[in-house]
Design a protein around this motif. Structure first.
Motif, PDB file in Angstrom:
ATOM      1  N   ALA A  32       0.823  -1.167  -0.091  1.00  0.00           N
ATOM      2  CA  ALA A  32       0.199  -0.040  -0.127  1.00  0.00           C
ATOM      3  C   ALA A  32       0.833   1.215   0.131  1.00  0.00           C
ATOM      4  CB  ALA A  32      -0.950   0.098   1.185  1.00  0.00           C
ATOM      5  N   PHE A  33       2.004   1.295   0.829  1.00  0.00           N
ATOM      6  CA  PHE A  33       2.911   2.456   0.758  1.00  0.00           C
ATOM      7  C   PHE A  33       3.598   2.649  -0.362  1.00  0.00           C
ATOM      8  CE2 PHE A  33       7.024   4.442   1.520  1.00  0.00           C
ATOM      9  CZ  PHE A  33       6.490   5.759   2.169  1.00  0.00           C
ATOM     10  N   THR A  34       3.903   1.581  -1.333  1.00  0.00           N
ATOM     11  CA  THR A  34       4.396   1.636  -2.532  1.00  0.00           C
ATOM     12  C   THR A  34       3.403   2.313  -3.388  1.00  0.00           C
ATOM     13  OG1 THR A  34       5.971  -0.170  -1.993  1.00  0.00           O
ATOM     14  CG2 THR A  34       5.783   0.424  -4.269  1.00  0.00           C
ATOM     15  N   VAL A  35       2.201   1.597  -3.637  1.00  0.00           N
ATOM     16  CA  VAL A  35       1.187   2.305  -4.337  1.00  0.00           C
ATOM     17  C   VAL A  35       0.936   3.775  -4.254  1.00  0.00           C
ATOM     18  CG1 VAL A  35      -1.177   2.403  -4.879  1.00  0.00           C
ATOM     19  CG2 VAL A  35       0.291   0.260  -4.595  1.00  0.00           C
ATOM     20  N   PHE A  36       0.902   4.168  -2.919  1.00  0.00           N
ATOM     21  CA  PHE A  36       0.891   5.629  -2.419  1.00  0.00           C
ATOM     22  C   PHE A  36       2.044   6.378  -2.775  1.00  0.00           C
ATOM     23  CE2 PHE A  36       1.878   9.039   0.795  1.00  0.00           C
ATOM     24  CZ  PHE A  36       0.717   9.688   0.434  1.00  0.00           C
ATOM     25  N   THR A  37       3.208   6.100  -2.707  1.00  0.00           N
ATOM     26  CA  THR A  37       4.262   6.771  -3.320  1.00  0.00           C
ATOM     27  C   THR A  37       4.308   6.932  -4.881  1.00  0.00           C
ATOM     28  OG1 THR A  37       5.549   4.827  -3.247  1.00  0.00           O
ATOM     29  CG2 THR A  37       6.097   6.269  -1.441  1.00  0.00           C
ATOM     30  N   ALA A  38       3.873   5.697  -5.318  1.00  0.00           N
ATOM     31  CA  ALA A  38       3.767   5.804  -7.046  1.00  0.00           C
ATOM     32  C   ALA A  38       2.723   6.851  -7.555  1.00  0.00           C
ATOM     33  CB  ALA A  38       3.321   4.658  -7.546  1.00  0.00           C
ATOM     34  N   VAL A  39       1.419   6.976  -6.815  1.00  0.00           N
ATOM     35  CA  VAL A  39       0.447   7.906  -7.038  1.00  0.00           C
ATOM     36  C   VAL A  39       1.035   9.489  -6.619  1.00  0.00           C
ATOM     37  CG1 VAL A  39      -1.765   8.628  -6.224  1.00  0.00           C
ATOM     38  CG2 VAL A  39      -1.641   6.213  -6.630  1.00  0.00           C
ATOM     39  N   GLY A  42       3.215  10.414  -9.519  1.00  0.00           N
ATOM     40  CA  GLY A  42       2.473  10.662 -10.663  1.00  0.00           C
ATOM     41  C   GLY A  42       1.855  12.042 -10.647  1.00  0.00           C
ATOM     42  N   VAL A  43       1.279  12.544  -9.764  1.00  0.00           N
ATOM     43  CA  VAL A  43       0.872  13.808  -9.309  1.00  0.00           C
ATOM     44  C   VAL A  43       1.780  14.920  -9.499  1.00  0.00           C
ATOM     45  CG1 VAL A  43      -0.111  15.129  -7.608  1.00  0.00           C
ATOM     46  CG2 VAL A  43      -1.352  13.061  -7.858  1.00  0.00           C
ATOM     47  N   ILE A  45       4.610  14.482 -11.176  1.00  0.00           N
ATOM     48  CA  ILE A  45       5.388  14.680 -12.408  1.00  0.00           C
ATOM     49  C   ILE A  45       4.320  15.148 -13.430  1.00  0.00           C
ATOM     50  CG2 ILE A  45       4.954  12.290 -13.497  1.00  0.00           C
ATOM     51  CD1 ILE A  45       7.698  12.251 -14.209  1.00  0.00           C
ATOM     52  N   ALA A  46       3.238  14.993 -13.180  1.00  0.00           N
ATOM     53  CA  ALA A  46       1.956  15.397 -13.959  1.00  0.00           C
ATOM     54  C   ALA A  46       1.983  16.854 -14.657  1.00  0.00           C
ATOM     55  CB  ALA A  46       0.532  15.178 -13.366  1.00  0.00           C
ATOM     56  N   ALA A  47       2.527  17.758 -13.825  1.00  0.00           N
ATOM     57  CA  ALA A  47       2.566  19.119 -13.929  1.00  0.00           C
ATOM     58  C   ALA A  47       3.961  19.635 -14.605  1.00  0.00           C
ATOM     59  CB  ALA A  47       2.754  19.952 -12.625  1.00  0.00           C
ATOM     60  N   THR A  48       4.705  18.699 -15.109  1.00  0.00           N
ATOM     61  CA  THR A  48       6.043  19.204 -15.811  1.00  0.00           C
ATOM     62  C   THR A  48       5.971  18.811 -17.209  1.00  0.00           C
ATOM     63  OG1 THR A  48       6.821  16.859 -15.528  1.00  0.00           O
ATOM     64  CG2 THR A  48       7.368  18.399 -13.829  1.00  0.00           C
ATOM     65  N   ALA A  49       6.717  19.218 -17.980  1.00  0.00           N
ATOM     66  CA  ALA A  49       6.580  19.230 -19.279  1.00  0.00           C
ATOM     67  C   ALA A  49       7.020  17.442 -19.758  1.00  0.00           C
ATOM     68  CB  ALA A  49       7.686  20.039 -20.063  1.00  0.00           C
ATOM     69  N   GLY A  50       7.623  16.739 -18.934  1.00  0.00           N
ATOM     70  CA  GLY A  50       7.853  15.525 -19.299  1.00  0.00           C
ATOM     71  C   GLY A  50       6.758  14.712 -18.916  1.00  0.00           C
ATOM     72  N   GLY A  51       5.839  15.098 -18.020  1.00  0.00           N
ATOM     73  CA  GLY A  51       4.508  14.499 -17.512  1.00  0.00           C
ATOM     74  C   GLY A  51       3.331  14.815 -18.625  1.00  0.00           C
ATOM     75  N   HIS A  52       3.542  15.899 -19.438  1.00  0.00           N
ATOM     76  CA  HIS A  52       2.886  16.107 -20.390  1.00  0.00           C
ATOM     77  C   HIS A  52       3.258  15.234 -21.832  1.00  0.00           C
ATOM     78  CE1 HIS A  52       0.341  19.430 -19.005  1.00  0.00           C
ATOM     79  NE2 HIS A  52       1.729  19.812 -18.223  1.00  0.00           N
ATOM     80  N   ALA A  53       4.658  15.131 -21.995  1.00  0.00           N
ATOM     81  CA  ALA A  53       5.151  14.415 -23.081  1.00  0.00           C
ATOM     82  C   ALA A  53       4.565  12.838 -22.806  1.00  0.00           C
ATOM     83  CB  ALA A  53       6.518  14.204 -23.055  1.00  0.00           C
ATOM     84  N   ILE A  54       4.538  12.285 -21.504  1.00  0.00           N
ATOM     85  CA  ILE A  54       4.015  11.019 -21.156  1.00  0.00           C
ATOM     86  C   ILE A  54       2.715  10.860 -21.449  1.00  0.00           C
ATOM     87  CG2 ILE A  54       3.624   9.284 -19.361  1.00  0.00           C
ATOM     88  CD1 ILE A  54       6.385  10.367 -17.991  1.00  0.00           C
ATOM     89  N   LEU A  55       1.814  11.798 -21.087  1.00  0.00           N
ATOM     90  CA  LEU A  55       0.433  11.652 -21.316  1.00  0.00           C
ATOM     91  C   LEU A  55       0.057  11.866 -22.810  1.00  0.00           C
ATOM     92  CD1 LEU A  55      -2.494  11.877 -20.270  1.00  0.00           C
ATOM     93  CD2 LEU A  55      -2.292  14.543 -20.359  1.00  0.00           C
ATOM     94  N   GLN A  56       0.692  12.525 -23.555  1.00  0.00           N
ATOM     95  CA  GLN A  56       0.565  12.459 -25.217  1.00  0.00           C
ATOM     96  C   GLN A  56       1.019  10.997 -25.830  1.00  0.00           C
ATOM     97  OE1 GLN A  56       2.941  15.893 -26.533  1.00  0.00           O
ATOM     98  NE2 GLN A  56       1.115  17.143 -26.343  1.00  0.00           N
ATOM     99  N   LEU A  57       2.101  10.572 -25.155  1.00  0.00           N
ATOM    100  CA  LEU A  57       2.444   9.365 -25.756  1.00  0.00           C
ATOM    101  C   LEU A  57       1.445   8.222 -25.378  1.00  0.00           C
ATOM    102  CD1 LEU A  57       6.448   9.029 -25.071  1.00  0.00           C
ATOM    103  CD2 LEU A  57       5.077   9.316 -27.062  1.00  0.00           C
ATOM    104  N   VAL A  58       0.902   8.152 -24.171  1.00  0.00           N
ATOM    105  CA  VAL A  58      -0.365   7.392 -23.797  1.00  0.00           C
ATOM    106  C   VAL A  58      -1.530   7.439 -24.525  1.00  0.00           C
ATOM    107  CG1 VAL A  58      -1.753   6.707 -21.769  1.00  0.00           C
ATOM    108  CG2 VAL A  58       0.600   7.083 -21.425  1.00  0.00           C
ATOM    109  N   GLY A  59      -1.696   8.669 -24.976  1.00  0.00           N
ATOM    110  CA  GLY A  59      -2.760   8.879 -25.751  1.00  0.00           C
ATOM    111  C   GLY A  59      -2.809   8.528 -27.232  1.00  0.00           C
ATOM    112  N   ILE A  60      -1.486   8.643 -27.717  1.00  0.00           N
ATOM    113  CA  ILE A  60      -1.411   8.038 -28.893  1.00  0.00           C
ATOM    114  C   ILE A  60      -1.365   6.277 -29.045  1.00  0.00           C
ATOM    115  CG2 ILE A  60       0.654   7.663 -30.590  1.00  0.00           C
ATOM    116  CD1 ILE A  60       1.655  10.410 -30.032  1.00  0.00           C
TER     117      ILE A  60
END
Length: 66
Positions: A32-39, A42-43, A45-60
């Motif tokens: 549970a702690f590992t999942v929490f740290t992963a979430v 994710g939160v 990194i989501a606001a960074t340029a790298g996070g936006h690039a990952i989001l675009q790759l997942v969308g593709i």
């Protein structure tokens, strides 16, 4: 000389170290702690340029599987 580390980098290192452990030796609280740290990672990194690039790759990738 002063070293600094961002919270995102620290959590990424923490996740890698925790995931290297054997699966059989983990408790539910440990998982549970590992999942929490992963979430949280994710939160953060989501606001960074790298996070936006990952989001675009997942969308593709999602569009390619339709």
């Amino acid at each position: 000389m002063q070293y600094t580390i961002s919270a995102t980098a620290f959590i990424a290192i923490l996740i890698v170290v925790r995931l290297r452990r054997r699966t059989q030796s983990r408790s539910r609280a440990d998982e549970a702690f590992t999942v929490f740290t992963a979430v949280v990672f994710g939160v953060l990194i989501a606001a960074t340029a790298g996070g936006h690039a990952i989001l675009q790759l997942v969308g593709i990738a999602v569009d390619a599987t339709r």
